[in-house]
Design a protein around this motif. Structure first.
Motif, PDB file in Angstrom:
ATOM      1  N   GLU A 136      35.988  80.264  -1.624  1.00 37.13           N
ATOM      2  CA  GLU A 136      36.046  79.019  -0.865  1.00 37.13           C
ATOM      3  C   GLU A 136      35.577  77.862  -1.737  1.00 37.13           C
ATOM      4  N   ASN A 137      36.466  76.921  -1.963  1.00 43.58           N
ATOM      5  CA  ASN A 137      36.122  75.665  -2.644  1.00 43.58           C
ATOM      6  C   ASN A 137      35.466  75.870  -4.003  1.00 43.58           C
ATOM      7  N   GLU A 138      35.965  76.851  -4.735  1.00 45.22           N
ATOM      8  CA  GLU A 138      35.534  77.121  -6.111  1.00 45.22           C
ATOM      9  C   GLU A 138      34.081  77.586  -6.199  1.00 45.22           C
ATOM     10  N   LYS A 139      33.572  78.197  -5.152  1.00 39.85           N
ATOM     11  CA  LYS A 139      32.197  78.694  -5.141  1.00 39.85           C
ATOM     12  C   LYS A 139      32.218  80.214  -5.259  1.00 39.85           C
ATOM     13  N   LEU A 140      31.708  80.722  -6.378  1.00 37.31           N
ATOM     14  CA  LEU A 140      31.790  82.147  -6.646  1.00 37.31           C
ATOM     15  C   LEU A 140      31.021  82.987  -5.632  1.00 37.31           C
ATOM     16  N   LYS A 141      29.975  82.442  -5.057  1.00 33.48           N
ATOM     17  CA  LYS A 141      29.186  83.217  -4.104  1.00 33.48           C
ATOM     18  C   LYS A 141      29.956  83.511  -2.822  1.00 33.48           C
ATOM     19  N   THR A 142      31.138  82.896  -2.664  1.00 32.77           N
ATOM     20  CA  THR A 142      31.940  83.101  -1.450  1.00 32.77           C
ATOM     21  C   THR A 142      33.095  84.080  -1.667  1.00 32.77           C
ATOM     22  N   GLN A 143      33.114  84.790  -2.766  1.00 33.85           N
ATOM     23  CA  GLN A 143      34.241  85.685  -3.056  1.00 33.85           C
ATOM     24  C   GLN A 143      34.397  86.752  -1.963  1.00 33.85           C
ATOM     25  N   ARG A 144      35.663  87.029  -1.645  1.00 32.15           N
ATOM     26  CA  ARG A 144      35.980  88.052  -0.659  1.00 32.15           C
ATOM     27  C   ARG A 144      37.306  88.708  -1.028  1.00 32.15           C
ATOM     28  N   ILE A 145      37.631  89.789  -0.357  1.00 35.99           N
ATOM     29  CA  ILE A 145      38.822  90.575  -0.686  1.00 35.99           C
ATOM     30  C   ILE A 145      39.873  90.412   0.407  1.00 35.99           C
ATOM     31  N   VAL A 146      41.104  90.200  -0.033  1.00 34.66           N
ATOM     32  CA  VAL A 146      42.251  90.056   0.859  1.00 34.66           C
ATOM     33  C   VAL A 146      43.167  91.260   0.681  1.00 34.66           C
ATOM     34  N   MET A 147      43.766  91.731   1.767  1.00 30.93           N
ATOM     35  CA  MET A 147      44.757  92.804   1.712  1.00 30.93           C
ATOM     36  C   MET A 147      46.038  92.362   2.400  1.00 30.93           C
ATOM     37  N   TYR A 148      47.130  92.396   1.638  1.00 28.35           N
ATOM     38  CA  TYR A 148      48.464  92.160   2.174  1.00 28.35           C
ATOM     39  C   TYR A 148      49.253  93.466   2.129  1.00 28.35           C
ATOM     40  N   VAL A 149      50.219  93.598   3.034  1.00 25.99           N
ATOM     41  CA  VAL A 149      51.124  94.740   3.004  1.00 25.99           C
ATOM     42  C   VAL A 149      52.559  94.234   3.149  1.00 25.99           C
ATOM     43  N   ALA A 150      53.507  95.067   2.687  1.00 23.89           N
ATOM     44  CA  ALA A 150      54.920  94.708   2.776  1.00 23.89           C
ATOM     45  C   ALA A 150      55.769  95.969   2.725  1.00 23.89           C
ATOM     46  N   ASP A 151      56.980  95.863   3.258  1.00 21.73           N
ATOM     47  CA  ASP A 151      57.907  96.995   3.249  1.00 21.73           C
ATOM     48  C   ASP A 151      58.718  97.064   1.967  1.00 21.73           C
ATOM     49  N   ASP A 152      58.762  95.966   1.216  1.00 23.25           N
ATOM     50  CA  ASP A 152      59.524  95.927  -0.026  1.00 23.25           C
ATOM     51  C   ASP A 152      58.819  94.997  -0.997  1.00 23.25           C
ATOM     52  N   LEU A 153      59.488  94.709  -2.116  1.00 15.71           N
ATOM     53  CA  LEU A 153      58.876  93.882  -3.159  1.00 15.71           C
ATOM     54  C   LEU A 153      59.525  92.500  -3.248  1.00 15.71           C
ATOM     55  N   SER A 154      59.959  91.990  -2.097  1.00 14.11           N
ATOM     56  CA  SER A 154      60.539  90.642  -2.041  1.00 14.11           C
ATOM     57  C   SER A 154      59.471  89.581  -1.840  1.00 14.11           C
ATOM     58  N   ASP A 155      58.194  90.008  -1.818  1.00 16.98           N
ATOM     59  CA  ASP A 155      57.049  89.121  -1.620  1.00 16.98           C
ATOM     60  C   ASP A 155      57.006  88.506  -0.225  1.00 16.98           C
ATOM     61  N   SER A 156      57.508  89.275   0.737  1.00 14.34           N
ATOM     62  CA  SER A 156      57.370  88.902   2.143  1.00 14.34           C
ATOM     63  C   SER A 156      56.100  89.569   2.686  1.00 14.34           C
ATOM     64  N   TRP A 157      54.964  89.187   2.109  1.00 14.61           N
ATOM     65  CA  TRP A 157      53.691  89.822   2.429  1.00 14.61           C
ATOM     66  C   TRP A 157      53.177  89.375   3.792  1.00 14.61           C
ATOM     67  N   ARG A 158      52.476  90.288   4.453  1.00 12.70           N
ATOM     68  CA  ARG A 158      51.811  89.973   5.710  1.00 12.70           C
ATOM     69  C   ARG A 158      50.378  90.500   5.659  1.00 12.70           C
ATOM     70  N   PRO A 159      49.450  89.852   6.358  1.00 10.34           N
ATOM     71  CA  PRO A 159      48.071  90.353   6.370  1.00 10.34           C
ATOM     72  C   PRO A 159      48.016  91.759   6.952  1.00 10.34           C
ATOM     73  N   ALA A 160      47.145  92.599   6.388  1.00  5.71           N
ATOM     74  CA  ALA A 160      46.953  93.933   6.930  1.00  5.71           C
ATOM     75  C   ALA A 160      46.527  93.837   8.388  1.00  5.71           C
ATOM     76  N   ALA A 161      46.962  94.811   9.184  1.00  7.96           N
ATOM     77  CA  ALA A 161      46.742  94.752  10.634  1.00  7.96           C
ATOM     78  C   ALA A 161      45.265  94.674  11.001  1.00  7.96           C
ATOM     79  N   GLY A 162      44.401  95.326  10.218  1.00 10.64           N
ATOM     80  CA  GLY A 162      42.980  95.328  10.526  1.00 10.64           C
ATOM     81  C   GLY A 162      42.195  94.212   9.875  1.00 10.64           C
ATOM     82  N   ALA A 163      42.898  93.294   9.216  1.00 11.51           N
ATOM     83  CA  ALA A 163      42.239  92.197   8.504  1.00 11.51           C
ATOM     84  C   ALA A 163      42.082  90.971   9.391  1.00 11.51           C
ATOM     85  N   GLU A 164      41.385  89.980   8.875  1.00 15.86           N
ATOM     86  CA  GLU A 164      41.329  88.683   9.537  1.00 15.86           C
ATOM     87  C   GLU A 164      42.704  88.019   9.456  1.00 15.86           C
TER      88      GLU A 164
END
Length: 360
Positions: A136-164
């Motif tokens: 968040e806003n270039e502050k390293l102490k705010t680092q977090r992990i994101v998970m995307y999923v997709a059915d193919d490699l067209s970069d039509s990513w969607r947030p994982a169902a259990g994620a924010e």
């Protein structure tokens, strides 16, 4: 605006140079459980830093690389990685390339979804899973992990169902008894593996051994889920020892073992330009006594003369190798991709390299 046309031409030139280099240097070395043979540069780009390249095989037999990249001229001291990074998508006909830029897979949105970095991709349970970090806003102490999923490699990513809603799958723990509750830089550098029917998301935090310690130590923990798309729950204790600091761990497994291939952050078993191979029977404890030296720095494979006129954007001119990511063939590790802050191509920033990898 990033000059992606230059990525294509520079990448092609990199392939020619890599072929010449691989013919003139044997580039073969054994360490730990695997043998590595240097092939050449995987991705470099004029006017851009490239940091890490995570591979996955597409259904058409092409190799797709997800790459952290940012302009070389916008920030000093390599700091663009947490300020201006985006995740680029490259494709090659084979594991050795050449790789050509396709599109930006995950853009930098600034603000609370800033500088997507350190991507790692796998295909698990017939889904492509892309994990990476943001801040968040270039502050390293705010680092977090994101998970995307997709059915193919067209970069039509969607947030994982259990994620924010934005895909955030893991933040540092809010439980005081958990290992990374006091993590100084949030939680970062994920690697996902399926093991014994569960899903293990390995993550790094910088934690102090005690409140009086001046500096934190780079160690790994794991969050576990019964479902691929989460939610993930922190295992309460760290999985690697504080005395052997590590960075950029990549997790993979066999029927009865979980491995972490990591950077040797402080040189516990050699120079900090190389790496370590960790082993665990259950995925929750990686004993330092069972850990072996893995890869070495780039100079070890290509020779000191080949780097003497290079430029070190990060680290020393010997070429610290970081961000290990593996491409599998027939279920076995086959190619290893590593990043380095050294480049010998004028105008191109940090870059990634590819090695053949096989069990001894």
């Amino acid at each position: 605006m990033m000059n992606h046309k230059s990525m294509i031409s520079c990448g092609a030139m990199a392939w020619v140079c890599a072929c010449l280099l691989s013919m003139s240097v044997s580039g073969r070395a054994s360490a730990g459980d695997f043998e590595y043979e240097y092939v050449g540069k995987a991705v470099e780009s004029e006017g851009m830093h490239v940091w890490g390249s995570s591979p996955v095989m597409g259904p058409d037999g092409k190799v797709h690389l997800y790459v952290a990249q940012w302009p070389t001229d916008t920030r000093p001291n390599f700091s663009g990685w947490y300020k201006d990074c985006e995740i680029g998508h490259y494709v090659g006909d084979g594991p050795e390339g050449p790789f050509q830029f396709v599109r930006v897979a995950v853009a930098d949105q600034n603000g609370t979804f800033n500088s997507p970095h350190n991507p790692t991709i796998k295909k698990i349970d017939d889904l492509y899973v892309l994990c990476f970090i943001v801040n968040e806003n270039e502050k390293l102490k705010t680092q977090r992990i994101v998970m995307y999923v997709a059915d193919d490699l067209s970069d039509s990513w969607r947030p994982a169902a259990g994620a924010e809603a934005d895909g955030t799958i893991l933040r540092k723990s809010t439980e005081p008894s958990d290992w990374n509750y006091t993590g100084q830089l949030g939680v970062s550098n994920p690697s996902l593996v399926k093991f014994n029917g569960k899903y293990f998301l390995y993550d790094k935090s910088v934690v102090k051994k005690n409140p009086q310690a001046k500096r934190g130590r780079y160690v790994y923990g794991v969050a576990v889920s019964d479902k691929l798309e989460g939610p993930y729950v922190h295992h309460p204790t760290q999985v690697t020892p504080s005395g052997m600091q590590l960075e950029d761990a990549y997790a993979f497994s066999t029927d009865d073992t979980v491995y972490l291939l990591s950077r040797d952050f402080v040189g516990s078993m050699g120079s900090n330009g190389g790496g370590l191979l960790w082993k665990s029977d259950d995925g929750f404890l990686f004993d330092g006594k069972k850990t072996t030296r893995a890869f070495e720095d780039l100079e070890h494979y290509v020779g000191k003369p080949s780097l003497s006129k290079g430029k070190a954007y990060r680290g020393k001119l010997d070429g610290h190798l970081e961000r290990p990511q593996i491409l599998f063939a027939d279920g076995k590790p086959a190619f290893l991709y590593l990043a380095t802050g050294v480049n010998t191509t004028p105008g191109c920033g940090s870059c990634s390299h590819v090695f053949r990898m096989k069990a001894k």
